[in-house]
Design a protein around this motif. Sequence first.
Motif, mmCIF file in Angstrom:
data_model
loop_
_atom_site.group_PDB
_atom_site.id
_atom_site.type_symbol
_atom_site.label_atom_id
_atom_site.label_comp_id
_atom_site.label_asym_id
_atom_site.label_seq_id
_atom_site.Cartn_x
_atom_site.Cartn_y
_atom_site.Cartn_z
ATOM 1 N N ILE A 1 -28.880 70.322 28.265
ATOM 2 C CA ILE A 1 -29.726 71.529 28.207
ATOM 3 C C ILE A 1 -29.679 72.233 29.559
ATOM 4 O O ILE A 1 -29.832 71.606 30.611
ATOM 5 C CB ILE A 1 -31.177 71.153 27.842
ATOM 6 C CG1 ILE A 1 -31.208 70.434 26.495
ATOM 7 C CG2 ILE A 1 -32.058 72.394 27.805
ATOM 8 C CD1 ILE A 1 -32.572 69.881 26.137
ATOM 9 N N GLU A 2 -29.482 73.563 29.526
ATOM 10 C CA GLU A 2 -29.353 74.336 30.754
ATOM 11 C C GLU A 2 -30.241 75.570 30.700
ATOM 12 O O GLU A 2 -30.467 76.134 29.617
ATOM 13 C CB GLU A 2 -27.898 74.764 30.966
ATOM 14 C CG GLU A 2 -26.938 73.602 31.192
ATOM 15 C CD GLU A 2 -25.502 74.063 31.338
ATOM 16 O OE1 GLU A 2 -24.895 73.794 32.385
ATOM 17 O OE2 GLU A 2 -24.995 74.702 30.397
ATOM 18 N N LEU A 3 -30.714 75.968 31.883
ATOM 19 C CA LEU A 3 -31.549 77.172 32.017
ATOM 20 C C LEU A 3 -30.887 78.097 33.027
ATOM 21 O O LEU A 3 -30.676 77.723 34.180
ATOM 22 C CB LEU A 3 -32.963 76.807 32.475
ATOM 23 C CG LEU A 3 -33.961 77.961 32.608
ATOM 24 C CD1 LEU A 3 -34.250 78.590 31.251
ATOM 25 C CD2 LEU A 3 -35.266 77.493 33.258
ATOM 26 N N PHE A 4 -30.558 79.311 32.578
ATOM 27 C CA PHE A 4 -29.908 80.292 33.444
ATOM 28 C C PHE A 4 -30.869 81.434 33.737
ATOM 29 O O PHE A 4 -31.675 81.823 32.881
ATOM 30 C CB PHE A 4 -28.650 80.852 32.766
ATOM 31 C CG PHE A 4 -27.626 79.819 32.394
ATOM 32 C CD1 PHE A 4 -26.650 79.437 33.299
ATOM 33 C CD2 PHE A 4 -27.646 79.217 31.140
ATOM 34 C CE1 PHE A 4 -25.708 78.476 32.964
ATOM 35 C CE2 PHE A 4 -26.711 78.251 30.793
ATOM 36 C CZ PHE A 4 -25.739 77.882 31.701
ATOM 37 N N GLY A 5 -30.763 81.980 34.936
ATOM 38 C CA GLY A 5 -31.603 83.115 35.290
ATOM 39 C C GLY A 5 -31.040 83.877 36.464
ATOM 40 O O GLY A 5 -30.322 83.319 37.302
ATOM 41 N N ALA A 6 -31.370 85.173 36.545
ATOM 42 C CA ALA A 6 -30.931 85.980 37.676
ATOM 43 C C ALA A 6 -31.695 85.589 38.937
ATOM 44 O O ALA A 6 -31.263 85.864 40.050
ATOM 45 C CB ALA A 6 -31.137 87.465 37.372
ATOM 46 N N LYS A 7 -32.852 84.939 38.756
ATOM 47 C CA LYS A 7 -33.633 84.442 39.884
ATOM 48 C C LYS A 7 -33.908 82.955 39.678
ATOM 49 O O LYS A 7 -33.864 82.445 38.555
ATOM 50 C CB LYS A 7 -34.956 85.213 40.006
ATOM 51 C CG LYS A 7 -35.772 85.231 38.730
ATOM 52 C CD LYS A 7 -36.987 86.115 38.876
ATOM 53 C CE LYS A 7 -37.781 86.145 37.564
ATOM 54 N NZ LYS A 7 -38.968 87.032 37.677
#
Length: 444
Positions: free
Chosen positions: A111-117
């Motif tokens: 499971i991965e979480l991507f974000g611009a911040k």
Amino acid sequence: MNKILLIIQREYFSRVKKKSFIVMTFLTPLLIAGVYALIGYFTYKGIKDTHDKVAIVSTNKTLTEKLSSNQNISYTYIDQGLDQAKKELGKAAYDYILYLPEFSLNEPKGIELFGAKQPGMSLNRRISGDIEELIRTQKLKESGISQGDLDKLKTTVEISTKKIAETGTEEESSAGASTFIAFVAGVLMFMFIMMYGIQVMRGVIEEKTNRIIEVIVSSVKPFQLMMGKIIGIAMVGLTQFMLWIVLTLAISTAAVSLFVGKDEAKQITASSQAQTQISGGQQVTATAPQGPIADIQKSLAGLNVGKIVVVFLFFFLGGYLFYSALYAAIGSAVDSETETQQFMFPVMMPLLLGYALSLSVVTNDPYGNTAFWLSMIPFTSPIAMVVRMPYGVPGWELALSMAILAVGFVATVWIAGRIYRVGILMYGKKTTFKEMFKWFTYKN
């Protein structure tokens, strides 16, 4: 003795008459109250106002349940690939992308979480908790449990804690209130010992660099000067602390009275409404008043606040006298404040260690072996014991800790006095620990 009293009088009145002392004595309770109010306000506002938008890209076919939005996070499932979602991250209406790959319910990996911040720890923790709850729900459903039965499984439990006193009576207690008071007492003790101990050191350095000391020691012995300075500044600290207690109680009483005035009106209205309600043909009686004030009063009911304050004053005075003697010895050994760093670190380390362990280990296990020994060793007992007090300390442990601290103070003053008598008249020579040991061994 008369000479020591004169020095105490000089040190005391020369400080309490300063405008800075008067201003800070009255402003400090307001500043502390304001700081804690701001911390509480922004913490509450941050929790309440935080609302992240998370887009979910799922290729997982095992997980049939879906994440539901809550107060802090809005979940939206999107029908596009992960690469495309990453490209549109800055332009889309979501803040983060949560990728759910295929995995076993028993071993959810990848499971991965991507974000611009960079996501904060709280967001990671909330999402992890939501996914764990989702997997748990699906496992229970696969076991044949219906949604209605699942809802019945969710139960909130409130435990009323009571402490059995030595007399056998039950007293209300609160782990939250005890921990809060322990934390505040530990911080204040550390701050006061450091602040007033450094005042002693600075006063010695100032008199030494201005050559005032040469005139003073022609009339009094160096040991008398050191004791007068230490006790005088201790009295300044006690005066300031007692004024802070009075002012804090006055401010708290005024604030509580103002709040209770509004809170009682609400409780009276609620009680009158409850008394007029009819349930099954019987009148419903009003329960005991509830609210923040009632919760605070209940939390503090089992705490002997007067005893805690008295013990705090004793250990503040004992801890201050213990450390201020060492600070006085440091001040006598150097010619300027910039030279004190190498000597202050070994003195500060036990105090810092006691502070760190008291607010971590002692608050979690106030009756363990670590807490016991920290509250017995004079270098750490001033902080450790006041942190343990809200939880309750056996009388013999408290008496033993006080006695050891008193003996430690006498021994420290004797050691510091032997260094002070030589160092106070030394000029222009770079001092080392080896040199200070020689001063200690010199005969009178």
